[in-house]
Design an enzyme around this catalytic site. Structure first.
Site, PDB file in Angstrom:
ATOM      1  N   GLU A  72     -31.982   7.597  -4.212  1.00 38.18           N
ATOM      2  CA  GLU A  72     -31.200   6.412  -3.886  1.00 38.18           C
ATOM      3  C   GLU A  72     -32.042   5.173  -4.124  1.00 38.18           C
ATOM      4  OE1 GLU A  72     -29.535   6.620   0.003  1.00 38.18           O
ATOM      5  OE2 GLU A  72     -28.137   8.230  -0.526  1.00 38.18           O
ATOM      6  N   ASP A  97     -10.208  14.070  -2.443  1.00 41.34           N
ATOM      7  CA  ASP A  97     -10.978  13.449  -1.362  1.00 41.34           C
ATOM      8  C   ASP A  97     -11.518  12.090  -1.802  1.00 41.34           C
ATOM      9  OD1 ASP A  97     -12.097  13.502   1.277  1.00 41.34           O
ATOM     10  OD2 ASP A  97     -14.047  13.961   0.402  1.00 41.34           O
TER      11      ASP A  97
END
Length: 218
Positions: A72, A97
């Site tokens: 990240e 989803d």
């Protein structure tokens, strides 16, 4: 599975999920996102958990999880961390989803608004983080990378669905089931309408301009 079949499959799942959930998305952009995030369905997360978009589990996720290391970007620095991700039964469930998340979280409102008019650029840039609101990914080049995939595989031009309420030809509601827009270098903007008029002679009575109610295009 070839890359083209992968893109076509995810695009089809995204369009179906958008209609079921009532959440406008740009299916071709969603397919390119899945290709980028899952390495075309070959990443460990997609192979073991059918998770195409790197969706994290969180405390509210009741289903099985998959714990994996990931990268990240935090304060401009790329760091490695271990995260619990959602595990799905298949790619179709993962796409559904994703669409639910886009529709539920208010900070994706600009993406949803752009999707109403079939705008892949606005959709992807609408997923970016902004002041006080998180984005879909921490990578500052995320939208550019997804757009590069769309460009390489000819997905940018469309056709992209327009999520219009009703479609009229010369003031007559044609009962359209699907409306799509495509932008071409030679012909400009093209609008495609899938409709099944109740009266077979309707097309002979209609000509001239298009008007899309509760939407715009150009």
């Amino acid at each position: 599975m070839s890359k083209r079949i992968f893109l076509d499959s995810i695009e089809r799942y995204a369009y179906h999920a958008a209609r079921v959930e009532g959440v406008p998305v740009v299916p071709k952009a969603v397919a390119a996102q899945a290709a980028l995030e899952s390495d075309w369905g070959r990443s460990q997360l997609s192979l073991e958990g059918n998770n195409l978009f790197g969706v994290k589990a969180g405390s509210s996720w009741p289903s099985p999880v998959l714990e994996l290391p990931t990268w990240e970007v935090v304060d401009g620095h790329r760091i490695e961390t271990v995260v619990q991700f959602r595990r799905y039964e298949g790619f179709e469930e993962a796409v559904q989803d994703y669409v639910r998340i886009i529709g539920r979280l208010d900070w994706y409102r600009d993406a949803v608004e752009a999707a109403r008019y079939g705008d892949p650029y606005g959709y992807l840039y609408g997923l970016e983080a902004r002041a006080g609101e998180p984005g879909w990914a921490t990578d500052p080049d995320y939208a550019r990378k997804v757009l590069a995939i769309m460009r390489e595989y000819g997905l940018l031009e469309g056709p992209h669905p327009i999520w219009a309420g009703r479609v009229y030809l010369n003031g007559i509601n044609v009962g359209a089931e699907r409306v799509s827009i495509a932008r071409t270098e030679t012909a400009g903007v093209k609008v495609y309408v899938l409709a099944r008029p109740k009266r077979m002679g309707l097309w002979r009575r209609l000509s001239g301009a298009w008007a899309i109610i509760s939407g715009r295009w150009g």
